[in-house]
Design a protein around this motif. Structure first.
Motif, PDB file in Angstrom:
ATOM      1  N   PHE A   1      -0.637 -21.551   3.536  1.00  0.00           N
ATOM      2  CA  PHE A   1      -1.694 -20.732   4.135  1.00  0.00           C
ATOM      3  C   PHE A   1      -2.939 -20.931   3.278  1.00  0.00           C
ATOM      4  O   PHE A   1      -2.827 -21.045   2.059  1.00  0.00           O
ATOM      5  CB  PHE A   1      -1.295 -19.249   4.144  1.00  0.00           C
TER       6      PHE A   1
ATOM      7  N   GLY B   1      -5.050 -18.974   2.266  1.00  0.00           N
ATOM      8  CA  GLY B   1      -5.252 -17.955   1.235  1.00  0.00           C
ATOM      9  C   GLY B   1      -4.025 -17.706   0.384  1.00  0.00           C
ATOM     10  O   GLY B   1      -3.946 -16.675  -0.274  1.00  0.00           O
TER      11      GLY B   1
ATOM     12  N   PHE C   1       3.283  -9.353  10.042  1.00  0.00           N
ATOM     13  CA  PHE C   1       2.975  -9.613   8.636  1.00  0.00           C
ATOM     14  C   PHE C   1       4.141  -9.122   7.783  1.00  0.00           C
ATOM     15  O   PHE C   1       4.908  -8.274   8.225  1.00  0.00           O
ATOM     16  CB  PHE C   1       1.681  -8.904   8.236  1.00  0.00           C
ATOM     17  N   GLY C   2       4.266  -9.690   6.600  1.00  0.00           N
ATOM     18  CA  GLY C   2       5.403  -9.318   5.762  1.00  0.00           C
ATOM     19  C   GLY C   2       5.082  -9.364   4.290  1.00  0.00           C
ATOM     20  O   GLY C   2       3.918  -9.265   3.898  1.00  0.00           O
TER      21      GLY C   2
ATOM     22  N   THR D   1       5.014 -11.765   2.161  1.00  0.00           N
ATOM     23  CA  THR D   1       4.102 -12.836   1.777  1.00  0.00           C
ATOM     24  C   THR D   1       3.400 -13.298   3.046  1.00  0.00           C
ATOM     25  O   THR D   1       3.847 -12.981   4.152  1.00  0.00           O
ATOM     26  CB  THR D   1       4.832 -14.058   1.160  1.00  0.00           C
ATOM     27  N   LEU D   2       2.315 -14.069   2.889  1.00  0.00           N
ATOM     28  CA  LEU D   2       1.529 -14.478   4.059  1.00  0.00           C
ATOM     29  C   LEU D   2       2.363 -15.253   5.072  1.00  0.00           C
ATOM     30  O   LEU D   2       2.059 -15.250   6.255  1.00  0.00           O
ATOM     31  CB  LEU D   2       0.337 -15.330   3.623  1.00  0.00           C
TER      32      LEU D   2
ATOM     33  N   MET E   1       7.197 -12.840   8.596  1.00  0.00           N
ATOM     34  CA  MET E   1       7.057 -11.698   9.494  1.00  0.00           C
ATOM     35  C   MET E   1       8.326 -10.844   9.359  1.00  0.00           C
ATOM     36  O   MET E   1       9.361 -11.343   8.958  1.00  0.00           O
ATOM     37  CB  MET E   1       6.970 -12.160  10.954  1.00  0.00           C
TER      38      MET E   1
ATOM     39  N   LYS F   1       6.882 -17.572   9.461  1.00  0.00           N
ATOM     40  CA  LYS F   1       5.848 -17.664  10.494  1.00  0.00           C
ATOM     41  C   LYS F   1       5.635 -19.110  10.926  1.00  0.00           C
ATOM     42  O   LYS F   1       5.472 -19.976  10.070  1.00  0.00           O
ATOM     43  CB  LYS F   1       4.555 -17.149   9.868  1.00  0.00           C
TER      44      LYS F   1
END
Lengths: 165, 259
Positions: A54, A56, A141-142, A144-145, A148, A163
């Motif tokens: 990701f 970010g 969302f969970g 970590t990025l 889920m 994800k």
């Protein structure tokens, strides 16, 4: 352990990097995750290209320093690590072995999407514990990025899904 | 303004929007009404701040300062974010509506930037686009659920839409130097983005039982309110000064500090 750098090949570096695990998913290496993209040895210098999962993802800095440490162990002193967004990272890059490791770890592997991650959002999601498809998304969302949160209506356990990206 | 300066100005405006909204979202960490939302907004905050950092890396590659310097050592009056992202976090309804409006705008902008003729922008947009789809999935779903859940939720959501609409249009305030980049197909025209945004959000609000200040004629949607501009011209609200002070306090105390 100072080895003669002249004998170290690209393949040796790949083998060594296969031992560097993802700080957030310790069952997969950064090579399994396809985060390490390219390795080039140039005399006593080594260049590694990596790509974030990701954009970010804060774990990227930890990964970078873990790679540096491993390359230093191999004997390299000049280490260059570049971040690249070329061919953006996609969960479709994970092979079957990596997917199985994820599932065994308790994370439903990312649904394959052939370049269209939106198509994966409503796909059937299998519980990694009891393998039932009777599951409900609790949160896109969970922890970590890249994960889920789901709930399995069959074995009544919460679990995480990787994800699709 | 030459092409490089125009690209830098554009990247900075987008990065500033992401950075400031990311910090606003992070204000919910530990305070959101549900644990699920606490997690969601903390994730969204991390994504937006990460996007700001990635945009600032491209800015740096064009001869600018590094991302930390740009984020943490620049004064408020050097920022070019729109007023929309500066506003205090408000209640939960405002938070959801603001994030939905922002996510919709971002998806629409990224759809164009994925085809930018400028390689680094094109690659980054392709990376960020699917991430943003998860934001939109979440915020749009919340708008639809809260729009007509209870009398109180409807009232609060409507108040949030009334407040946020003119602010959100500030996302499409022209960024200095835009024209040079539009001609070279590096970026889309802000007017096109605004038109597509209105086309997108209006039916979602309607479906959610919420009114929006627009005039619809033969399939076109026009805004009926005056957009809140100024941010791209570095004219800001008092709220920006406050959030920048909070955001930069530690970094300025110990310059160059690392975790």
């Amino acid at each position: 352990m100072n080895k003669d750098l002249g004998n170290i090949t690209n393949a040796d570096v790949w083998v060594a990097l296969k031992e560097v695990t993802d700080p957030e998913i310790p069952v997969l290496s950064l090579v399994d995750m396809k985060i390490v993209r390219d390795v080039k040895i140039d005399g006593n210098e080594v260049h590694v290209t990596m790509t974030p999962t990701f954009a970010g993802c804060p774990a990227i800095y930890q990964m970078k320093s873990d790679i540096e440490e491993k390359l230093r162990e191999l004997g390299f002193e000049k280490i260059n690590i570049d971040l690249s967004f070329k061919e953006p990272w996609s969960t479709d890059m994970l092979d079957d072995e990596a997917r199985l490791k994820l599932e065994t770890f308790g994370i439903t592997p990312p649904t394959k999407h052939n370049g269209n991650p939106t198509s994966a959002i409503n796909a059937e999601v299998k519980c990694p514990y009891c393998k039932s498809n009777d599951t409900t998304m609790e949160n896109p969302f969970g922890p970590t990025l890249c994960r889920m949160i789901y709930y399995c209506n069959s074995c009544r356990q919460p679990f995480e899904r990787f994800k699709a990206l | 303004m030459n092409k490089n300066e125009a690209i830098q100005t554009y990247l900075l405006a987008l990065a500033d929007d992401e950075l400031i909204l990311g910090h606003r979202d992070a204000e919910w960490t530990g305070h959101a009404p549900l644990i699920e939302e606490d997690i969601a907004f903390s994730n969204i905050a991390q994504d937006e701040i990460g996007h700001a950092q990635a945009l600032l890396r491209i800015y740096e590659s064009l001869g600018g300062n590094d991302p930390d310097t740009m984020g943490f050592l620049r004064d408020a009056d050097e920022f070019t974010c729109c007023h929309f992202v500066q506003m205090p976090k408000g209640d939960w309804a405002y938070t959801i509506v603001r994030q939905f409006f922002f996510d919709a705008a971002e998806i629409i902008r990224l759809r164009y930037l994925k085809n930018s003729t400028y390689e680094l922008i094109r690659e980054l947009a392709a990376k960020i686009y699917p991430e943003e789809q998860y934001h939109l999935l979440h915020t749009q779903g919340n708008v639809e659920r809260l729009g007509d859940a209870t009398e109180e939720s409807r009232r609060r959501m409507q108040r949030a839409v009334d407040e946020a609409f003119e602010q959100a249009l500030g996302l499409f305030e022209k960024i200095p130097g835009e024209d040079v980049l539009i001609d070279e197909k590096i970026i889309p025209d802000s007017r096109t983005l605004e038109a597509e945004w209105l086309q997108f959000v209006t039916p979602v609000l309607k479906r959610s039982g919420l009114q929006s200040p627009v005039i619809e004629t033969n399939g076109t949607v026009e805004s009926n309110v005056e957009p809140l501009y100024g941010g791209r011209q570095k004219k800001h609200t008092e709220h920006l000064h406050k959030i920048i002070e909070d955001m930069q306090k530690v970094y300025r105390m110990i310059p160059g500090a690392k975790w």
